[in-house]
Design a protein around this motif. Structure first.
Motif, PDB file in Angstrom:
ATOM      1  N   GLY A 188       0.800  -1.216   0.000  1.00  0.00           N
ATOM      2  CA  GLY A 188       0.000   0.000   0.000  1.00  0.00           C
ATOM      3  C   GLY A 188       0.830   1.262   0.000  1.00  0.00           C
ATOM      4  O   GLY A 188       0.288   2.356  -0.113  1.00  0.00           O
ATOM      5  N   SER A 189       2.153   1.120   0.125  1.00  0.00           N
ATOM      6  CA  SER A 189       3.031   2.285   0.170  1.00  0.00           C
ATOM      7  C   SER A 189       4.312   1.977  -0.587  1.00  0.00           C
ATOM      8  O   SER A 189       4.620   0.822  -0.896  1.00  0.00           O
ATOM      9  N   ASN A 190       5.091   3.008  -0.857  1.00  0.00           N
ATOM     10  CA  ASN A 190       6.375   2.802  -1.521  1.00  0.00           C
ATOM     11  C   ASN A 190       7.329   2.012  -0.629  1.00  0.00           C
ATOM     12  O   ASN A 190       8.062   1.141  -1.101  1.00  0.00           O
ATOM     13  N   ALA A 191       7.312   2.313   0.663  1.00  0.00           N
ATOM     14  CA  ALA A 191       8.234   1.647   1.581  1.00  0.00           C
ATOM     15  C   ALA A 191       7.960   0.146   1.673  1.00  0.00           C
ATOM     16  O   ALA A 191       8.899  -0.671   1.697  1.00  0.00           O
ATOM     17  N   THR A 192       6.687  -0.254   1.723  1.00  0.00           N
ATOM     18  CA  THR A 192       6.393  -1.681   1.816  1.00  0.00           C
ATOM     19  C   THR A 192       6.656  -2.386   0.490  1.00  0.00           C
ATOM     20  O   THR A 192       6.974  -3.577   0.481  1.00  0.00           O
ATOM     21  N   ALA A 193       6.572  -1.671  -0.624  1.00  0.00           N
ATOM     22  CA  ALA A 193       6.973  -2.267  -1.900  1.00  0.00           C
ATOM     23  C   ALA A 193       8.463  -2.559  -1.899  1.00  0.00           C
ATOM     24  O   ALA A 193       8.907  -3.622  -2.377  1.00  0.00           O
ATOM     25  N   GLN A 194       9.258  -1.649  -1.363  1.00  0.00           N
ATOM     26  CA  GLN A 194      10.703  -1.874  -1.275  1.00  0.00           C
ATOM     27  C   GLN A 194      11.022  -3.014  -0.318  1.00  0.00           C
ATOM     28  O   GLN A 194      11.906  -3.832  -0.580  1.00  0.00           O
ATOM     29  N   TRP A 195      10.289  -3.078   0.792  1.00  0.00           N
ATOM     30  CA  TRP A 195      10.485  -4.188   1.735  1.00  0.00           C
ATOM     31  C   TRP A 195      10.162  -5.518   1.073  1.00  0.00           C
ATOM     32  O   TRP A 195      10.888  -6.511   1.247  1.00  0.00           O
ATOM     33  N   ALA A 196       9.083  -5.569   0.290  1.00  0.00           N
ATOM     34  CA  ALA A 196       8.714  -6.798  -0.419  1.00  0.00           C
ATOM     35  C   ALA A 196       9.829  -7.239  -1.353  1.00  0.00           C
ATOM     36  O   ALA A 196      10.147  -8.436  -1.457  1.00  0.00           O
ATOM     37  N   ALA A 197      10.444  -6.277  -2.049  1.00  0.00           N
ATOM     38  CA  ALA A 197      11.555  -6.611  -2.938  1.00  0.00           C
ATOM     39  C   ALA A 197      12.723  -7.197  -2.157  1.00  0.00           C
ATOM     40  O   ALA A 197      13.342  -8.190  -2.586  1.00  0.00           O
ATOM     41  N   LEU A 208      -5.708   1.007  -4.804  1.00  0.00           N
ATOM     42  CA  LEU A 208      -5.628   1.868  -3.623  1.00  0.00           C
ATOM     43  C   LEU A 208      -4.197   1.873  -3.126  1.00  0.00           C
ATOM     44  O   LEU A 208      -3.571   0.823  -3.022  1.00  0.00           O
ATOM     45  N   LYS A 209      -3.660   3.044  -2.857  1.00  0.00           N
ATOM     46  CA  LYS A 209      -2.354   3.147  -2.202  1.00  0.00           C
ATOM     47  C   LYS A 209      -2.289   4.432  -1.395  1.00  0.00           C
ATOM     48  O   LYS A 209      -3.120   5.338  -1.578  1.00  0.00           O
ATOM     49  N   ASN A 210      -1.315   4.517  -0.520  1.00  0.00           N
ATOM     50  CA  ASN A 210      -1.114   5.748   0.223  1.00  0.00           C
ATOM     51  C   ASN A 210      -0.817   6.890  -0.748  1.00  0.00           C
ATOM     52  O   ASN A 210      -0.053   6.714  -1.704  1.00  0.00           O
ATOM     53  N   ASP A 211      -1.422   8.038  -0.504  1.00  0.00           N
ATOM     54  CA  ASP A 211      -1.180   9.205  -1.344  1.00  0.00           C
ATOM     55  C   ASP A 211       0.113   9.847  -0.868  1.00  0.00           C
ATOM     56  O   ASP A 211       0.140  10.567   0.127  1.00  0.00           O
ATOM     57  N   GLU A 212       1.204   9.602  -1.603  1.00  0.00           N
ATOM     58  CA  GLU A 212       2.523  10.023  -1.141  1.00  0.00           C
ATOM     59  C   GLU A 212       3.104  11.188  -1.932  1.00  0.00           C
ATOM     60  O   GLU A 212       4.181  11.675  -1.597  1.00  0.00           O
ATOM     61  N   SER A 213       2.434  11.633  -2.990  1.00  0.00           N
ATOM     62  CA  SER A 213       2.993  12.735  -3.771  1.00  0.00           C
ATOM     63  C   SER A 213       1.952  13.711  -4.296  1.00  0.00           C
ATOM     64  O   SER A 213       2.315  14.771  -4.809  1.00  0.00           O
ATOM     65  N   GLY A 214       0.656  13.353  -4.215  1.00  0.00           N
ATOM     66  CA  GLY A 214      -0.371  14.207  -4.775  1.00  0.00           C
ATOM     67  C   GLY A 214      -0.546  14.077  -6.274  1.00  0.00           C
ATOM     68  O   GLY A 214      -1.414  14.743  -6.857  1.00  0.00           O
ATOM     69  N   GLN A 215       0.245  13.221  -6.903  1.00  0.00           N
ATOM     70  CA  GLN A 215       0.123  13.018  -8.343  1.00  0.00           C
ATOM     71  C   GLN A 215      -1.030  12.056  -8.649  1.00  0.00           C
ATOM     72  O   GLN A 215      -1.555  11.404  -7.751  1.00  0.00           O
ATOM     73  N   PRO A 216      -1.430  11.957  -9.928  1.00  0.00           N
ATOM     74  CA  PRO A 216      -2.474  10.991 -10.271  1.00  0.00           C
ATOM     75  C   PRO A 216      -2.103   9.587  -9.820  1.00  0.00           C
ATOM     76  O   PRO A 216      -0.929   9.223  -9.735  1.00  0.00           O
ATOM     77  N   PHE A 217      -3.137   8.791  -9.560  1.00  0.00           N
ATOM     78  CA  PHE A 217      -2.921   7.448  -9.016  1.00  0.00           C
ATOM     79  C   PHE A 217      -1.974   6.623  -9.874  1.00  0.00           C
ATOM     80  O   PHE A 217      -1.032   6.008  -9.358  1.00  0.00           O
ATOM     81  N   GLY A 272      -9.284   9.662  -0.044  1.00  0.00           N
ATOM     82  CA  GLY A 272      -9.993   9.371   1.199  1.00  0.00           C
ATOM     83  C   GLY A 272      -9.017   8.965   2.282  1.00  0.00           C
ATOM     84  O   GLY A 272      -7.796   8.970   2.079  1.00  0.00           O
ATOM     85  N   ASN A 273      -9.528   8.628   3.431  1.00  0.00           N
ATOM     86  CA  ASN A 273      -8.700   8.181   4.555  1.00  0.00           C
ATOM     87  C   ASN A 273      -9.093   6.763   4.921  1.00  0.00           C
ATOM     88  O   ASN A 273     -10.271   6.496   5.177  1.00  0.00           O
ATOM     89  N   ILE A 274      -8.097   5.852   4.945  1.00  0.00           N
ATOM     90  CA  ILE A 274      -8.397   4.472   5.321  1.00  0.00           C
ATOM     91  C   ILE A 274      -8.265   4.252   6.821  1.00  0.00           C
ATOM     92  O   ILE A 274      -8.716   3.237   7.332  1.00  0.00           O
ATOM     93  N   ASP A 275      -7.629   5.185   7.522  1.00  0.00           N
ATOM     94  CA  ASP A 275      -7.640   5.196   8.984  1.00  0.00           C
ATOM     95  C   ASP A 275      -7.374   6.629   9.429  1.00  0.00           C
ATOM     96  O   ASP A 275      -7.340   7.551   8.604  1.00  0.00           O
ATOM     97  N   ALA A 276      -7.183   6.822  10.716  1.00  0.00           N
ATOM     98  CA  ALA A 276      -7.088   8.183  11.243  1.00  0.00           C
ATOM     99  C   ALA A 276      -5.856   8.934  10.753  1.00  0.00           C
ATOM    100  O   ALA A 276      -5.831  10.173  10.773  1.00  0.00           O
ATOM    101  N   THR A 277      -4.838   8.227  10.301  1.00  0.00           N
ATOM    102  CA  THR A 277      -3.579   8.886   9.948  1.00  0.00           C
ATOM    103  C   THR A 277      -3.149   8.678   8.502  1.00  0.00           C
ATOM    104  O   THR A 277      -2.143   9.252   8.090  1.00  0.00           O
ATOM    105  N   THR A 278      -3.874   7.876   7.727  1.00  0.00           N
ATOM    106  CA  THR A 278      -3.413   7.512   6.390  1.00  0.00           C
ATOM    107  C   THR A 278      -4.340   8.054   5.314  1.00  0.00           C
ATOM    108  O   THR A 278      -5.506   7.656   5.219  1.00  0.00           O
ATOM    109  N   ARG A 279      -3.831   8.970   4.530  1.00  0.00           N
ATOM    110  CA  ARG A 279      -4.547   9.499   3.368  1.00  0.00           C
ATOM    111  C   ARG A 279      -4.264   8.577   2.183  1.00  0.00           C
ATOM    112  O   ARG A 279      -3.102   8.251   1.891  1.00  0.00           O
ATOM    113  N   ALA A 280      -5.299   8.164   1.517  1.00  0.00           N
ATOM    114  CA  ALA A 280      -5.149   7.196   0.422  1.00  0.00           C
ATOM    115  C   ALA A 280      -5.732   7.754  -0.864  1.00  0.00           C
ATOM    116  O   ALA A 280      -6.621   8.609  -0.845  1.00  0.00           O
ATOM    117  N   ILE A 281      -5.203   7.252  -1.971  1.00  0.00           N
ATOM    118  CA  ILE A 281      -5.736   7.598  -3.274  1.00  0.00           C
ATOM    119  C   ILE A 281      -6.283   6.329  -3.924  1.00  0.00           C
ATOM    120  O   ILE A 281      -5.637   5.274  -3.895  1.00  0.00           O
TER     121      ILE A 281
END
Length: 340
Positions: A188-197, A208-217, A272-281
């Protein structure tokens, strides 16, 4: 060329408007759709796993049944929430299902997303260790699962066993060779994608992923894929990784399609927000006449970068209609984009 499969959430509801009115309907129709998709030339049948919901919840009996009824397509999950899983028991189930399917299992796993109940994993008897989060718990269980599904021997044998043992420590059985390379992480995030690698897992990126740059999905998703591949290369893994993205894509080729999806109500990204602290696109859906659809999809950077595309299907519209949805993409869209 692109691997093209379908992804079903297996929704069911006891409503006259639904073709899938019971859990039995959802399971049996999932098997039938996998058979139909294989006959149409699709490459994969994937299923989402949710708990405490009128959706598919126990993947391995379904995966085994699909494996027994089909002979060619990939069979997978997108994704299994590791917060709910015992990695030892899961490895046994996965090995058995993969052997039944002849080595066609593609297992997507992840930290999971908000479910129908708060901290539902606690009802399964699981608590994060003190000082850890549920995400930490999920990743730790994933690491254990990867070790045992790879056939690692770790258990001290009984000196007086009921049946003869091979020499040395014992592994979980049944072991299915090659399954370890067919485990994917739903990031769901860039960091967990790197961890998966780093862990040597393939990458599943959904709508759905964390909105980390404001760019289109699709741009953010393409960035995530690039970071994953860079981390994979840095980790020094010998094989080439796989990357999947999922999309809702409908070619409007008849009146049914236009009635269901011709209204353009979800043709833009949503925030939208998937929890109290995570903005998602949330990525847009695609629905248009084939010639328009082809041009729209040419501009989706993440689809272009992925080797596997999972088509999210509206399973409650029934097997026949969903087979039509898949066939329309394979026939009217995929060849023009070089996917076939």
């Amino acid at each position: 060329m692109k691997t093209i499969g379908f992804l079903s959430f297996g929704h069911w509801t006891p409503s006259p408007a639904s073709q899938t009115r019971s859990a039995s309907d959802a399971l049996l129709q999932s098997i039938d759709l996998a058979v139909a998709a294989e006959e149409l030339g699709a490459d994969g049948a994937y299923f989402r796993v949710h708990h405490f919901a009128r959706q598919l919840g126990s993947p391995f009996p379904l995966l085994a049944a699909v494996g027994a009824r089909t002979g060619r397509i990939e069979i997978g999950t997108a994704v299994i929430d590791m917060r709910y899983e015992n990695p030892m028991y899961m490895a046994e189930d996965a090995g058995a299902a993969d052997l039944i399917a002849g080595g066609r299992l593609q297992l997507g796993i992840s930290r999971g997303s908000p479910e129908q109940v708060l901290d539902g994993f606690r009802y399964f008897g699981y608590e994060p260790p003190e000082g850890s989060t549920d995400a930490d718990m999920a990743r730790a269980r994933a690491e254990t699962f990867l070790q045992v599904v790879a056939g690692a021997a770790f258990a001290q044998p009984n000196p007086r066993p009921m049946f003869p043992n091979p020499a040395g420590l014992l592994r979980l059985e049944p072991y299915s060779p090659g399954l370890r390379d067919r485990i994917w992480w739903g990031a769901g995030s860039n960091a967990t994608a790197q961890w998966a690698a780093e862990q040597g897992m393939n990458l599943m990126s959904s709508t759905l992923k964390n909105d980390e740059s404001g760019q289109p999905f699709h741009v953010q998703q393409a960035d995530q894929i690039r970071l994953f591949r860079e981390a994979w290369k840095a980790a020094g893994h010998e094989r080439e990784p796989r990357v999947s993205v999922s999309r809702s894509i409908f070619a409007l080729v008849d009146d049914r399609d236009r009635t269901y999806f011709g209204h353009g109500s979800e043709d833009e990204d949503q925030i939208g927000n998937i929890d109290a602290t995570t903005r998602a696109i949330f990525g847009r859906s695609y629905a248009a006449e084939p010639d328009v659809l082809i041009e729209q999809l040419r501009g989706d950077e993440a689809i272009a970068d992925a080797d596997t595309l999972l088509l999210t299907v509206p399973n409650q519209l029934g097997v026949d209609y969903n087979a039509h949805v898949i066939e329309s993409i394979l026939t009217h869209v995929a060849p023009a984009l070089g996917w076939r």
